[in-house]
Design a protein around this motif. Structure first.
Motif, PDB file in Angstrom:
ATOM      1  N   UNK A  16       0.835  -1.201   0.000  1.00  0.00           N
ATOM      2  CA  UNK A  16       0.000   0.000   0.000  1.00  0.00           C
ATOM      3  C   UNK A  16       0.873   1.254   0.000  1.00  0.00           C
ATOM      4  N   UNK A  17       1.961   1.220   0.764  1.00  0.00           N
ATOM      5  CA  UNK A  17       2.889   2.354   0.765  1.00  0.00           C
ATOM      6  C   UNK A  17       3.480   2.560  -0.621  1.00  0.00           C
ATOM      7  N   UNK A  18       3.833   1.459  -1.285  1.00  0.00           N
ATOM      8  CA  UNK A  18       4.346   1.554  -2.654  1.00  0.00           C
ATOM      9  C   UNK A  18       3.292   2.168  -3.568  1.00  0.00           C
ATOM     10  N   UNK A  19       2.051   1.780  -3.381  1.00  0.00           N
ATOM     11  CA  UNK A  19       0.961   2.307  -4.212  1.00  0.00           C
ATOM     12  C   UNK A  19       0.767   3.802  -3.962  1.00  0.00           C
ATOM     13  N   UNK A  20       0.889   4.227  -2.714  1.00  0.00           N
ATOM     14  CA  UNK A  20       0.776   5.648  -2.392  1.00  0.00           C
ATOM     15  C   UNK A  20       1.907   6.444  -3.048  1.00  0.00           C
ATOM     16  N   UNK A  21       3.099   5.837  -3.114  1.00  0.00           N
ATOM     17  CA  UNK A  21       4.246   6.514  -3.711  1.00  0.00           C
ATOM     18  C   UNK A  21       4.155   6.568  -5.232  1.00  0.00           C
ATOM     19  N   UNK A  22       3.603   5.512  -5.836  1.00  0.00           N
ATOM     20  CA  UNK A  22       3.532   5.462  -7.302  1.00  0.00           C
ATOM     21  C   UNK A  22       2.298   4.660  -7.732  1.00  0.00           C
ATOM     22  N   UNK A  23       1.122   5.296  -7.707  1.00  0.00           N
ATOM     23  CA  UNK A  23      -0.114   4.557  -7.980  1.00  0.00           C
ATOM     24  C   UNK A  23      -0.263   4.084  -9.424  1.00  0.00           C
TER      25      UNK A  23
ATOM     26  N   UNK B 214      -8.108  -2.158  -8.722  1.00  0.00           N
ATOM     27  CA  UNK B 214      -7.643  -3.497  -8.356  1.00  0.00           C
ATOM     28  C   UNK B 214      -8.812  -4.317  -7.807  1.00  0.00           C
ATOM     29  N   UNK B 215      -9.603  -3.694  -6.945  1.00  0.00           N
ATOM     30  CA  UNK B 215     -10.738  -4.403  -6.349  1.00  0.00           C
ATOM     31  C   UNK B 215     -11.789  -4.771  -7.392  1.00  0.00           C
TER      32      UNK B 215
ATOM     33  N   UNK C 135       2.158   2.614 -11.270  1.00  0.00           N
ATOM     34  CA  UNK C 135       3.092   1.555 -11.664  1.00  0.00           C
ATOM     35  C   UNK C 135       2.336   0.249 -11.909  1.00  0.00           C
ATOM     36  N   UNK C 136       2.403  -0.295 -13.116  1.00  0.00           N
ATOM     37  CA  UNK C 136       1.628  -1.517 -13.412  1.00  0.00           C
ATOM     38  C   UNK C 136       2.096  -2.737 -12.625  1.00  0.00           C
ATOM     39  N   UNK C 137       3.380  -2.787 -12.237  1.00  0.00           N
ATOM     40  CA  UNK C 137       3.870  -3.927 -11.452  1.00  0.00           C
ATOM     41  C   UNK C 137       3.191  -3.990 -10.090  1.00  0.00           C
ATOM     42  N   UNK C 138       3.031  -2.829  -9.449  1.00  0.00           N
ATOM     43  CA  UNK C 138       2.375  -2.801  -8.135  1.00  0.00           C
ATOM     44  C   UNK C 138       0.936  -3.280  -8.275  1.00  0.00           C
ATOM     45  N   UNK C 139       0.264  -2.784  -9.302  1.00  0.00           N
ATOM     46  CA  UNK C 139      -1.141  -3.160  -9.506  1.00  0.00           C
ATOM     47  C   UNK C 139      -1.276  -4.653  -9.776  1.00  0.00           C
ATOM     48  N   UNK C 140      -0.397  -5.166 -10.649  1.00  0.00           N
ATOM     49  CA  UNK C 140      -0.467  -6.598 -10.987  1.00  0.00           C
ATOM     50  C   UNK C 140      -0.290  -7.462  -9.741  1.00  0.00           C
ATOM     51  N   UNK C 141       0.690  -7.112  -8.915  1.00  0.00           N
ATOM     52  CA  UNK C 141       0.953  -7.948  -7.740  1.00  0.00           C
ATOM     53  C   UNK C 141      -0.198  -7.847  -6.738  1.00  0.00           C
TER      54      UNK C 141
ATOM     55  N   UNK D 104      -6.038   5.649  -3.918  1.00  0.00           N
ATOM     56  CA  UNK D 104      -7.403   5.158  -3.721  1.00  0.00           C
ATOM     57  C   UNK D 104      -8.043   4.713  -5.022  1.00  0.00           C
ATOM     58  N   UNK D 105      -7.856   5.489  -6.074  1.00  0.00           N
ATOM     59  CA  UNK D 105      -8.397   5.115  -7.382  1.00  0.00           C
ATOM     60  C   UNK D 105      -7.747   3.833  -7.895  1.00  0.00           C
TER      61      UNK D 105
END
Length: 203
Positions: free
Chosen positions: A59-66, A118-119, A68-74, A112-113
């Motif tokens: 979640x911290x990674x997502x806040x830093x770079x929402x 993701x959800x 990034x497709x790698x974060x979303x995929x994982x 959040x978006x």
């Protein structure tokens, strides 16, 4: 990055995996704003069964770079984990992130978006409510076109017509369109008199 090499090679032994995790933790300590290091540590913590810690790092990674497709995929991957308790923890935290976004700044809104997107992948049956929450995030930020587009998606997927129109009224209210919001709320109450109380509370 030594930790990255070990982990991506499959962490051939628990000792190697522990070494990788320690390397990731050092990377985060040295550069706490480096989103990729956060994701690496999240993956390592997940490997060791530290689910809550892994989700918080992600979640911290997502806040830093929402974006990034790698974060979303994982995050999609772990939100769809076959272990229901693990996937529940991930989805609950993502929903918290989405729910807090309307009151947050640009970074919180972006994360959040991303969490809601993701959800929607992980829980297609909840898409109507997630689109409505996205509409409220955009409305709170004054993004009228995006708010109305997300509201249309929510209304299209909401089986209860009264509830669908009531949700639209709340988005219009958040956009400052009080007259349109009142008209939509009145129509919602006409379709479902049980909504009269919530409509009155919303103003």
């Amino acid at each position: 990055n030594y930790g990255n090499a070990l982990f991506n090679d499959g962490a051939s032994s628990p000792r190697d995996a522990a070494t990788a995790r320690a390397a990731y933790a050092r990377s985060v300590a040295l550069a706490p704003g480096f989103a990729a290091a956060r994701l690496n540590l999240a993956r390592a913590r997940w490997y060791f069964g530290e689910i809550e810690g892994a989700v918080e790092e992600a979640v911290t990674a997502l806040l830093l770079d929402p974006d990034d497709p790698d974060f979303r995929r994982w995050l999609v991957e772990i939100a769809c984990h076959p272990d229901p308790e693990k996937s529940r923890q991930v989805r609950r935290r993502l929903l918290d992130l989405g729910g807090a976004a309307p009151e947050g700044g640009a970074a919180a809104q972006g994360a959040g978006l991303a969490a809601l997107a993701i959800l929607r992948t992980a829980e297609p049956g909840s898409a109507a409510g997630l689109w409505n929450l996205e509409a409220l995030i955009h409305a709170g930020a004054g993004r009228r076109r995006e708010a109305l587009a997300a509201s249309v998606q929510s209304e299209r997927l909401t089986p209860d017509p009264g509830k669908a129109i009531f949700n639209r009224a709340m988005v219009l209210l958040a956009l400052g369109d009080r007259a349109e919001a009142r008209a939509a709320a009145a129509e919602a109450v006409r379709l479902d008199p049980g909504l009269e109380g919530p409509a009155r509370e919303a103003g």
